[in-house]
Design an enzyme around this catalytic site. Structure first.
Site, short mmCIF file in Angstrom:
data_model
loop_
_atom_site.label_atom_id
_atom_site.label_comp_id
_atom_site.label_asym_id
_atom_site.label_seq_id
_atom_site.Cartn_x
_atom_site.Cartn_y
_atom_site.Cartn_z
N GLN A 160 -2.97 7.33 -38.46
CA GLN A 160 -3.66 7.35 -37.16
C GLN A 160 -3.99 8.77 -36.70
OE1 GLN A 160 -2.98 4.13 -35.54
NE2 GLN A 160 -4.27 4.47 -33.76
N MET A 161 -3.05 9.68 -36.89
CA MET A 161 -3.24 11.07 -36.47
C MET A 161 -3.77 11.93 -37.61
SD MET A 161 -2.30 11.11 -33.30
CE MET A 161 -1.94 12.80 -32.84
N MET A 190 11.12 13.50 -21.42
CA MET A 190 10.82 13.42 -19.99
C MET A 190 9.75 12.39 -19.70
SD MET A 190 10.83 17.15 -18.18
CE MET A 190 10.48 16.59 -16.53
N ASP A 193 -1.67 10.49 -49.73
CA ASP A 193 -1.03 9.47 -48.88
C ASP A 193 -0.66 8.33 -49.82
OD1 ASP A 193 -1.27 8.69 -45.54
OD2 ASP A 193 -0.81 7.08 -46.96
N ARG A 215 -0.49 14.71 -27.05
CA ARG A 215 -1.68 13.87 -26.79
C ARG A 215 -1.77 12.74 -27.82
NH1 ARG A 215 -5.22 19.25 -25.19
NH2 ARG A 215 -3.91 19.76 -23.41
N LYS A 218 8.39 19.68 -28.03
CA LYS A 218 7.75 18.36 -28.20
C LYS A 218 8.73 17.23 -27.85
CE LYS A 218 5.28 14.93 -29.88
NZ LYS A 218 4.16 14.37 -29.15
N ASN A 272 8.56 14.75 -24.67
CA ASN A 272 8.48 13.29 -24.84
C ASN A 272 9.65 12.59 -24.15
OD1 ASN A 272 6.27 13.87 -26.35
ND2 ASN A 272 6.76 12.46 -28.00
P1 NAD Z 1 0.91 6.53 -39.00
O1 NAD Z 1 2.00 5.56 -39.32
O2 NAD Z 1 -0.40 6.00 -38.49
O3 NAD Z 1 0.57 7.42 -40.29
C1 NAD Z 1 1.54 7.87 -41.19
C2 NAD Z 1 0.86 8.04 -42.55
O4 NAD Z 1 1.84 8.55 -43.45
C3 NAD Z 1 0.36 6.71 -43.12
O5 NAD Z 1 -0.96 6.85 -43.58
C4 NAD Z 1 1.32 6.45 -44.27
O6 NAD Z 1 0.72 5.73 -45.34
C5 NAD Z 1 1.68 7.86 -44.67
N1 NAD Z 1 2.92 7.95 -45.42
C6 NAD Z 1 4.09 7.30 -45.22
N2 NAD Z 1 4.98 7.67 -46.15
C7 NAD Z 1 4.37 8.58 -46.95
C8 NAD Z 1 4.77 9.32 -48.08
N3 NAD Z 1 6.00 9.22 -48.58
N4 NAD Z 1 3.89 10.15 -48.64
C9 NAD Z 1 2.63 10.28 -48.15
N5 NAD Z 1 2.18 9.59 -47.08
C10 NAD Z 1 3.05 8.75 -46.50
O7 NAD Z 1 1.52 7.58 -37.97
P2 NAD Z 1 0.74 8.55 -36.98
O8 NAD Z 1 0.47 7.85 -35.68
O9 NAD Z 1 -0.37 9.21 -37.70
O10 NAD Z 1 1.88 9.62 -36.65
C11 NAD Z 1 2.21 10.67 -37.54
C12 NAD Z 1 3.17 11.60 -36.83
O11 NAD Z 1 2.55 12.11 -35.65
C13 NAD Z 1 4.46 10.91 -36.38
O12 NAD Z 1 5.54 11.78 -36.59
C14 NAD Z 1 4.20 10.65 -34.91
O13 NAD Z 1 5.41 10.55 -34.16
C15 NAD Z 1 3.37 11.85 -34.52
N6 NAD Z 1 2.50 11.68 -33.34
C16 NAD Z 1 1.79 10.54 -33.18
C17 NAD Z 1 0.95 10.41 -32.06
C18 NAD Z 1 0.14 9.15 -31.85
O14 NAD Z 1 -0.43 9.00 -30.75
N7 NAD Z 1 0.02 8.26 -32.82
C19 NAD Z 1 0.84 11.45 -31.14
C20 NAD Z 1 1.56 12.62 -31.36
C21 NAD Z 1 2.39 12.74 -32.47
#
Ligand code: NAD
Length: 296
Positions: free
Chosen positions: A11-12, A177, A31, A123, A171, A175
């Protein structure tokens, strides 16, 4: 333009990697989800079969993974990043993970002669798409300056948090808070409903008080942060008002677990002789019950 390895295209990560391509950087991506990789390959990235292959020849490596154990296995696993990483490369972990696990990985990387920093983001995925993330950079000055042009392809604001591990610390505390405040806000909103008070009125009033603005920038700067606990608003009175709200909630069957927990802290403050101190003395109280030094 830099040669960037990007691991974790969720997602990010997917929109963040996309923005790096848009800024002209050469990307190699990895990935475990082939569809996520294909999306980036269609935009011009090269695919790698393992983390080790992904980082071969890269000057910057970014990890954006769900948790710290995955970051650790991607770095140090059998086909991990450290198998092929250049000693000149900079690894930037942008995931949200446990700060002490981040510290341990930073130490382990340094022991192996590698450069690692933390740069989690604030964000949401909408901001990741727009390239307007808030980047919280931990790392030494040289690392932060090397990372800055890359990070600013993904964000609109970069905070240098003050050294290795400080990005992930701010971070997690941010979060903590905002997540806890979300639950407290829900209690207040349900109380409005139960009492027949318009939520719009409550939002209007509270957007100009510490309830809506938070204490760091309102009640604290001129009181506890300056060492002044002479009462602008006394702990005894705060305890009384909190008690009234909880009594009302009790009568109306509104659950207020956050408020009930807060009342205990105020009760402890009174029991510790702080009843006539300013309500910002709660900071001193929490320091005391945590066994931390406090001179107030
Ligand atoms: P997500 O689950 O959408 O994406 C994670 C990705 O990692 C997936 O594509 C998955 O296939 C891949 N993955 C898992 N194991 C793997 C491995 N061993 N090797 C390679 N790829 C692998 O998560 P996200 O929402 O993108 O979040 C990623 C990070 O960002 C997290 O730590 C989350 O807490 C942080 N974050 C998320 C948001 C949000 O709004 N979604 C905001 C800020 C921070």
């Amino acid at each position: 333009m830099a040669s960037v390895a990007f691991i974790g295209l969720g997602q990010m990560g997917s929109p963040m990697a996309t923005n790096l391509i848009k800024h002209g950087h050469q990307l190699r991506v990895y990935d475990i989800n082939p569809q996520a990789v294909k999306t980036l390959v269609d935009l011009g990235a090269n695919a790698a079969a393992t983390p080790a292959e992904c980082v071969t020849g890269a000057s910057v490596v970014i990890t954006m993974l769900p948790n710290g154990d995955l970051v650790e296995s991607v770095l140090f696993g059998a086909h991990g990043v450290t198998k092929t990483l250049s000693k000149d490369a900079l690894v930037i972990d942008m995931s949200t993970i446990h700060p002490l696990q981040s510290d341990a990985m930073c130490r382990r990387m340094a022991e192996c002669g590698f450069s690692y920093m933390d740069a989690p983001v604030g964000r949401t995925s909408d901001h990741a798409i727009a390239g307007t993330l808030l980047i919280l950079a931990g790392g030494d000055q040289r690392q932060v300056e090397k990372a800055r042009p890359i990070l600013m392809c993904m964000g609109s604001e970069l905070v240098n948090a003050g050294g290795p591990g400080m990005g992930i610390r701010v971070k997690i505390i941010n979060n903590y808070m905002s997540i806890a405040l979300n639950a407290l806000s829900a209690e207040a909103a349900v109380m409005c409903e139960a009492l027949g008070l318009s939520l719009d009125v409550a939002i209007d009033v509270m957007s100009s008080t510490p309830a809506g603005k938070g204490h760091f920038t309102t009640s604290w700067p001129n009181k506890v942060l300056k060492g002044d606990l002479t009462p602008a608003f006394m702990i005894d009175l705060a305890h009384k008002d909190l008690g009234i709200a909880l009594d009302v909630a009790n009568q109306l069957h509104v659950a207020m677990p956050m408020g009930a927990a807060a009342r205990e802290v105020y009760s402890q403050a009174r029991a510790s002789g702080r009843g006539r101190q300013d309500w910002t003395a709660i900071l001193s109280q929490v320091r005391s019950i945590s066994g931390r030094p406090d001179s107030l």
